[in-house]
Design a protein around this motif. Structure first.
Motif, PDB file in Angstrom:
ATOM      1  N   LYS A  28      24.934 -57.438   4.266  1.00  0.00           N
ATOM      2  CA  LYS A  28      24.503 -56.678   5.539  1.00  0.00           C
ATOM      3  C   LYS A  28      23.088 -56.086   5.289  1.00  0.00           C
ATOM      4  O   LYS A  28      22.202 -56.292   6.481  1.00  0.00           O
ATOM      5  CB  LYS A  28      25.290 -55.763   6.012  1.00  0.00           C
ATOM      6  CG  LYS A  28      25.179 -54.773   7.316  1.00  0.00           C
ATOM      7  CD  LYS A  28      26.289 -53.825   7.553  1.00  0.00           C
ATOM      8  CE  LYS A  28      25.896 -53.259   8.841  1.00  0.00           C
ATOM      9  NZ  LYS A  28      27.010 -52.296   9.316  1.00  0.00           N
ATOM     10  N   TRP A  70      20.005 -58.959   5.526  1.00  0.00           N
ATOM     11  CA  TRP A  70      19.575 -59.377   6.864  1.00  0.00           C
ATOM     12  C   TRP A  70      19.251 -58.224   7.709  1.00  0.00           C
ATOM     13  O   TRP A  70      18.290 -58.677   8.676  1.00  0.00           O
ATOM     14  CB  TRP A  70      20.881 -60.238   7.572  1.00  0.00           C
ATOM     15  CG  TRP A  70      22.197 -59.528   8.075  1.00  0.00           C
ATOM     16  CD1 TRP A  70      23.432 -59.561   7.361  1.00  0.00           C
ATOM     17  CD2 TRP A  70      22.299 -58.522   9.232  1.00  0.00           C
ATOM     18  NE1 TRP A  70      24.397 -58.656   8.328  1.00  0.00           N
ATOM     19  CE2 TRP A  70      23.587 -58.416   9.141  1.00  0.00           C
ATOM     20  CE3 TRP A  70      21.611 -58.320  10.403  1.00  0.00           C
ATOM     21  CZ2 TRP A  70      24.219 -57.618  10.235  1.00  0.00           C
ATOM     22  CZ3 TRP A  70      22.022 -57.477  11.292  1.00  0.00           C
ATOM     23  CH2 TRP A  70      23.227 -57.178  11.224  1.00  0.00           C
ATOM     24  N   GLN A  71      19.827 -57.166   7.519  1.00  0.00           N
ATOM     25  CA  GLN A  71      19.370 -55.976   8.371  1.00  0.00           C
ATOM     26  C   GLN A  71      17.856 -55.640   8.250  1.00  0.00           C
ATOM     27  O   GLN A  71      17.097 -55.758   9.174  1.00  0.00           O
ATOM     28  CB  GLN A  71      20.174 -54.619   8.196  1.00  0.00           C
ATOM     29  CG  GLN A  71      21.462 -54.770   9.136  1.00  0.00           C
ATOM     30  CD  GLN A  71      22.175 -53.408   8.875  1.00  0.00           C
ATOM     31  OE1 GLN A  71      22.230 -52.799   7.763  1.00  0.00           O
ATOM     32  NE2 GLN A  71      22.689 -52.884   9.873  1.00  0.00           N
ATOM     33  N   VAL A  88      15.488 -58.584   9.458  1.00  0.00           N
ATOM     34  CA  VAL A  88      15.376 -58.717  11.128  1.00  0.00           C
ATOM     35  C   VAL A  88      14.796 -57.458  11.343  1.00  0.00           C
ATOM     36  O   VAL A  88      13.940 -57.526  12.395  1.00  0.00           O
ATOM     37  CB  VAL A  88      16.826 -58.653  11.604  1.00  0.00           C
ATOM     38  CG1 VAL A  88      16.752 -58.388  13.208  1.00  0.00           C
ATOM     39  CG2 VAL A  88      17.700 -60.120  11.530  1.00  0.00           C
ATOM     40  N   THR A 139      19.676 -51.585  12.622  1.00  0.00           N
ATOM     41  CA  THR A 139      19.607 -52.977  13.219  1.00  0.00           C
ATOM     42  C   THR A 139      20.946 -53.607  13.464  1.00  0.00           C
ATOM     43  O   THR A 139      22.136 -53.390  12.604  1.00  0.00           O
ATOM     44  CB  THR A 139      19.126 -54.187  12.232  1.00  0.00           C
ATOM     45  OG1 THR A 139      17.861 -53.493  11.797  1.00  0.00           O
ATOM     46  CG2 THR A 139      18.896 -55.446  12.872  1.00  0.00           C
ATOM     47  N   TRP A 194      24.195 -56.251  15.387  1.00  0.00           N
ATOM     48  CA  TRP A 194      24.515 -57.701  15.543  1.00  0.00           C
ATOM     49  C   TRP A 194      23.641 -58.431  16.780  1.00  0.00           C
ATOM     50  O   TRP A 194      23.353 -59.460  16.606  1.00  0.00           O
ATOM     51  CB  TRP A 194      25.928 -58.026  15.693  1.00  0.00           C
ATOM     52  CG  TRP A 194      26.423 -59.067  16.079  1.00  0.00           C
ATOM     53  CD1 TRP A 194      26.742 -59.765  17.228  1.00  0.00           C
ATOM     54  CD2 TRP A 194      26.633 -60.295  15.228  1.00  0.00           C
ATOM     55  NE1 TRP A 194      27.013 -61.142  17.274  1.00  0.00           N
ATOM     56  CE2 TRP A 194      27.167 -61.481  15.618  1.00  0.00           C
ATOM     57  CE3 TRP A 194      26.562 -60.400  13.717  1.00  0.00           C
ATOM     58  CZ2 TRP A 194      27.315 -62.684  15.194  1.00  0.00           C
ATOM     59  CZ3 TRP A 194      26.720 -61.573  13.139  1.00  0.00           C
ATOM     60  CH2 TRP A 194      27.186 -62.546  13.733  1.00  0.00           C
ATOM     61  N   LEU A 244      20.252 -59.168  15.534  1.00  0.00           N
ATOM     62  CA  LEU A 244      20.242 -60.472  14.539  1.00  0.00           C
ATOM     63  C   LEU A 244      20.570 -61.732  15.573  1.00  0.00           C
ATOM     64  O   LEU A 244      19.871 -62.612  15.537  1.00  0.00           O
ATOM     65  CB  LEU A 244      21.553 -60.550  13.969  1.00  0.00           C
ATOM     66  CG  LEU A 244      21.738 -61.462  12.954  1.00  0.00           C
ATOM     67  CD1 LEU A 244      20.754 -61.922  12.235  1.00  0.00           C
ATOM     68  CD2 LEU A 244      23.121 -61.479  12.110  1.00  0.00           C
ATOM     69  N   GLN A 245      21.282 -61.631  16.766  1.00  0.00           N
ATOM     70  CA  GLN A 245      21.614 -62.755  17.488  1.00  0.00           C
ATOM     71  C   GLN A 245      20.191 -63.151  18.363  1.00  0.00           C
ATOM     72  O   GLN A 245      19.735 -64.234  18.622  1.00  0.00           O
ATOM     73  CB  GLN A 245      22.619 -62.404  18.586  1.00  0.00           C
ATOM     74  CG  GLN A 245      24.149 -62.503  18.050  1.00  0.00           C
ATOM     75  CD  GLN A 245      24.915 -62.393  18.989  1.00  0.00           C
ATOM     76  OE1 GLN A 245      24.952 -61.303  19.741  1.00  0.00           O
ATOM     77  NE2 GLN A 245      25.998 -63.181  18.872  1.00  0.00           N
ATOM     78  N   ILE A 273      24.351 -68.401  12.555  1.00  0.00           N
ATOM     79  CA  ILE A 273      24.993 -67.106  11.953  1.00  0.00           C
ATOM     80  C   ILE A 273      26.261 -67.172  12.444  1.00  0.00           C
ATOM     81  O   ILE A 273      27.015 -67.416  13.647  1.00  0.00           O
ATOM     82  CB  ILE A 273      24.425 -65.946  12.464  1.00  0.00           C
ATOM     83  CG1 ILE A 273      24.208 -65.917  14.107  1.00  0.00           C
ATOM     84  CG2 ILE A 273      22.894 -65.979  11.664  1.00  0.00           C
ATOM     85  CD1 ILE A 273      23.661 -64.454  14.495  1.00  0.00           C
ATOM     86  N   TYR A 276      24.866 -67.938   6.834  1.00  0.00           N
ATOM     87  CA  TYR A 276      23.723 -68.000   7.512  1.00  0.00           C
ATOM     88  C   TYR A 276      23.545 -69.495   7.222  1.00  0.00           C
ATOM     89  O   TYR A 276      23.571 -69.933   6.121  1.00  0.00           O
ATOM     90  CB  TYR A 276      22.518 -67.082   6.784  1.00  0.00           C
ATOM     91  CG  TYR A 276      21.271 -67.265   7.349  1.00  0.00           C
ATOM     92  CD1 TYR A 276      20.843 -67.204   8.940  1.00  0.00           C
ATOM     93  CD2 TYR A 276      20.202 -67.955   6.807  1.00  0.00           C
ATOM     94  CE1 TYR A 276      19.704 -67.301   9.380  1.00  0.00           C
ATOM     95  CE2 TYR A 276      19.184 -68.319   7.082  1.00  0.00           C
ATOM     96  CZ  TYR A 276      18.759 -67.952   8.712  1.00  0.00           C
ATOM     97  OH  TYR A 276      17.606 -68.381   9.010  1.00  0.00           O
TER      98      TYR A 276
END
Length: 211
Positions: free
Chosen positions: A140, A143-144, A147, A159, A161, A164-165, A176, A186
């Motif tokens: 987590k 990717w946070q 992004v 950040t 979900w 992320l989308q 994802i 990913y």
């Protein structure tokens, strides 16, 4: 991704003509070596900011200045690869500064990806014309952070979900799905033969042989 802007009162490290020569060499040859320029980390970072309009970051690396990150990958040789080649935002230009060079034995291999492409048999050219899919688990916090940098979110831990989308929808080839502990599974399709170099010519440039 952060915008790199030099202040008007900062000392110009290189005249405009020299910066043009560097960019011309990068376009024609794909690489350039600056020797005996007496840079330190701060002045080299300023030079890169004057050459590049935007900067991209690897969330797994430590920032040394606003424009530079520390690379400490051990002492073993690393296979041929493009920088951040398994991410959706690989840089157009990558610059290395050696704060403490090895007394002997240190080498960096430069590979002419266009020459490799020219010498590939037609069967491999056809095979590599299709993208390669890279898949992995991303925690987590990783990717946070990535992004957040891409979307200019000041606090990476905020950040979501949905962010992320939104990022996944901005760049084709990403997939994802939720995983344990807030992480994600990913997937990313990457081109094996790339045309997005400064000269716009086909080149065998990927991470197939890399880390």
């Amino acid at each position: 991704m952060k915008q790199a802007v030099m202040n008007a009162d900062e000392k110009e490290l290189l005249p405009k003509s020299a910066r043009k020569e560097i960019k011309a060499a990068l376009t024609e040859n794909g690489w350039v070596l600056l020797r005996n320029e007496n840079y330190d980390v701060a002045s080299f970072s300023q030079l890169m900011a004057s050459l590049c309009q935007k900067l991209t970051y690897d969330p797994a690396r430590e920032n040394i200045t606003q424009q530079s990150q520390k690379v400490d990958a051990g002492t073993h040789a690393v296979g041929l690869h493009i920088e951040n080649g398994t991410t959706p935002l690989p840089p157009d230009i990558i610059a290395f500064f050696s704060a403490l060079s090895a007394s002997q034995g240190s080498q960096t291999t430069v590979c002419d990806g266009h020459l490799v492409w020219l010498n590939l048999p037609d069967s491999l050219k056809e095979k590599f014309s299709a993208p390669m899919t890279i898949s992995r688990y991303l925690p987590k916090n990783i990717w946070q952070k990535y992004v957040a940098a891409a979307l200019n979110i000041k606090m990476p831990e905020e950040t979501t979900w949905n962010d992320l989308q939104r990022f996944a929808g901005m760049i084709p080839g990403q997939s994802i799905s939720p995983a344990e502990n807030g992480g994600i599974e990913y997937g990313l399709q990457v081109n094996m033969i790339r045309h997005d170099n400064l000269k716009g010519i086909p080149a065998f440039a990927n991470t197939l042989l890399g880390p």
